[in-house]
Design a protein around this motif. Structure first.
Motif, PDB file in Angstrom:
ATOM      1  N   ASP A  95       0.830  -1.209   0.000  1.00  0.00           N
ATOM      2  CA  ASP A  95       0.000   0.000   0.000  1.00  0.00           C
ATOM      3  C   ASP A  95       0.863   1.258   0.000  1.00  0.00           C
ATOM      4  N   ARG A  96       1.898   1.271   0.817  1.00  0.00           N
ATOM      5  CA  ARG A  96       2.797   2.434   0.832  1.00  0.00           C
ATOM      6  C   ARG A  96       3.475   2.630  -0.523  1.00  0.00           C
ATOM      7  N   ALA A  97       3.904   1.541  -1.157  1.00  0.00           N
ATOM      8  CA  ALA A  97       4.556   1.655  -2.463  1.00  0.00           C
ATOM      9  C   ALA A  97       3.591   2.199  -3.516  1.00  0.00           C
ATOM     10  N   ALA A  98       2.331   1.714  -3.492  1.00  0.00           N
ATOM     11  CA  ALA A  98       1.353   2.196  -4.470  1.00  0.00           C
ATOM     12  C   ALA A  98       1.067   3.686  -4.270  1.00  0.00           C
ATOM     13  N   VAL A  99       0.914   4.125  -3.023  1.00  0.00           N
ATOM     14  CA  VAL A  99       0.666   5.543  -2.749  1.00  0.00           C
ATOM     15  C   VAL A  99       1.846   6.396  -3.186  1.00  0.00           C
TER      16      VAL A  99
END
Length: 456
Positions: free
Chosen positions: A100-104
């Motif tokens: 999730d952090r990478a996608a954001v």
């Protein structure tokens, strides 16, 4: 960029020194000395050119660079989103948070790229130029390649999961195939037996174990009927000891409760009467076995056994009152529950009519008697399907006990006491369940021993 800057500086330096050389040649042509050429400090120098060195302006943003950066960002976001989906099945909290952090982060990068492009306008923009150096494109390409590697890893994991699932399915199918092979072998055996001649097929079905199994079921249903009858006798105030003494006089019962074995003997011997007659007739008017062809007799008896085993005896008595089985039941019931017993058992106090005088559904003995009679009927039909016919026998009172032909009906009887030489062998008080000869095999008769020294 550094190379262009160096070329620009070199060009300007060459031009500057070239102009100085031209001025010196002009001064020498007019005869000006070097000492005269140097003005005094307070004099103003005229005709001198000042050259300011500046690097060439950086080129505007390349549309191809912007497109490559945008595509790299999209590819990175796609890989991050794929990892986010993979982390949900199975659910791994740490992996979900990381993906999730990478996608954001990739979304923010794309948003910033869009903002810079829109704020720059169609022409060159210094802010966009400074925001998109060459390192940005290289970094985007590196991230894109890393994300591609992660995509490939995720695909490899998914393919490995598919391989494991297929292996599990293959194992299940292999087991199913093995079961089908086993079932096929059984069907082949059945087909082989079905293709046998009729005589050999009957022989393969008729074994001692089959007869013994049906006999055990018959004994179980007979015990059930005896319990119902004994309960009715107790409710009517019967003296079971006196009734047992009337059935088997002067028998030494080890325990008072053993008198119920005499009542069980009365039921079994009454129901098995005429068992050695082809049509189960115990009055001597039955069909002579010598008048029947062996193959016809065996086939007919086995067919009757199979057909009757598939029927409910209660439905048979209700729907076919004139059948041979119903006639057999009525005859045996009238023999067991004769008028002397009927007059002393339960009566309807309002009408004074007996509820046991005839075999009707209202009788409390109806269901248990029908089940017992049906089992004995099937056993007799099965016995006449053997070649030679199964023979029935019972042991006379006073016969010494023999473990070959007899077994005691009393549970937990000490057989060591029988074989010991310290006491005389016990004598038979009465036969409870008859014995049978199935070919050369003996199915023991169950007897009650009349011996005051027998132990339990």
């Amino acid at each position: 960029m550094l190379q262009k800057f160096a070329l620009a500086v070199k060009t300007k330096t060459i031009e500057f020194f070239a102009e100085e050389d031209e001025e010196e040649e002009e001064e020498r042509a007019v005869g000006v000395d070097d000492s005269d050429a140097c003005p005094a400090p307070e004099e103003v120098i005229t005709g001198q050119r000042v050259v300011v060195l500046r690097p060439d302006p950086a080129p505007g943003p390349d549309p191809e660079t912007l497109a490559a950066a945008a595509l790299a960002g999209l590819s990175s976001f796609q890989a991050a989103y794929l990892h986010l989906q993979t982390a949900h099945s199975p659910f791994v909290s740490d992996a979900v948070r990381s993906a999730d952090r990478a996608a954001v982060s990739h979304l923010r990068r794309l948003s910033e790229l869009k903002r810079l492009y829109l704020s720059a306008g169609p022409g060159p923009s210094p802010s966009l130029t400074s925001a998109l150096p060459l390192s940005f494109l290289l970094e985007a390409q590196v991230l894109d390649n890393q994300d591609l590697l992660r995509i490939f890893e995720a695909l490899v994991d998914r393919l490995q999961s598919d391989i494991d699932r297929k292996d599990a399915e293959a194992a299940v199918l292999e087991k199913a195939l093995a079961d089908l092979d086993g079932a096929g072998v059984q069907l082949a055996d059945r087909l082989e037996r079905a293709c046998m001649p009729a005589e050999e097929r009957v022989e393969s079905l008729l074994t001692v174990g089959v007869f013994d199994s049906v006999l055990r079921d018959t004994c179980r249903l007979t015990h059930r009927f005896a319990r119902v009858l004994v309960d009715l006798m107790n409710l009517s105030g019967w003296n079971l000891g006196a009734a047992a003494n009337c059935i088997c006089p002067d028998v030494n019962f080890t325990k008072p409760g053993h008198c119920r074995y005499a009542i069980l003997s009365y039921i079994c011997l009454g129901m098995f009467g005429g068992f050695d007659s082809y049509d189960f007739c115990d009055d001597g008017d039955g069909v002579d076995m010598d008048e029947i062809d062996v193959s016809i007799r065996r086939t007919d008896s086995l067919q009757q056994f199979i057909e009757h085993s598939a029927l409910d005896p209660l439905e048979l008595m209700r729907d076919f009152p004139s059948s041979d089985f119903v006639k057999f039941c009525k005859k045996k019931y009238a023999k067991l529950i004769h008028p002397g017993i009927e007059s002393s058992l339960l009566r309807n106090s309002a009408t004074g009519e007996s509820s046991l005088g005839s075999l009707t559904p209202s009788s409390p003995l109806y269901e248990s008697f029908a089940s017992m009679a049906s089992s004995i009927w099937m056993l007799q039909k099965l016995a006449w399907a053997y070649n030679p016919v199964v023979e029935i026998f019972q042991v006379a009172r006073g016969t010494e006990f023999s473990m070959v032909f007899m077994e005691t009906i009393v549970p937990k009887f000490d057989k060591l006491h029988i074989d010991s030489g310290t006491a005389p062998r016990p004598k038979v008080g009465f036969t409870v369940v008859p014995g049978f000869h199935v070919g050369k095999t003996v199915i023991q008769s169950r007897v009650y021993l009349d011996d005051s020294e027998q132990t339990l």
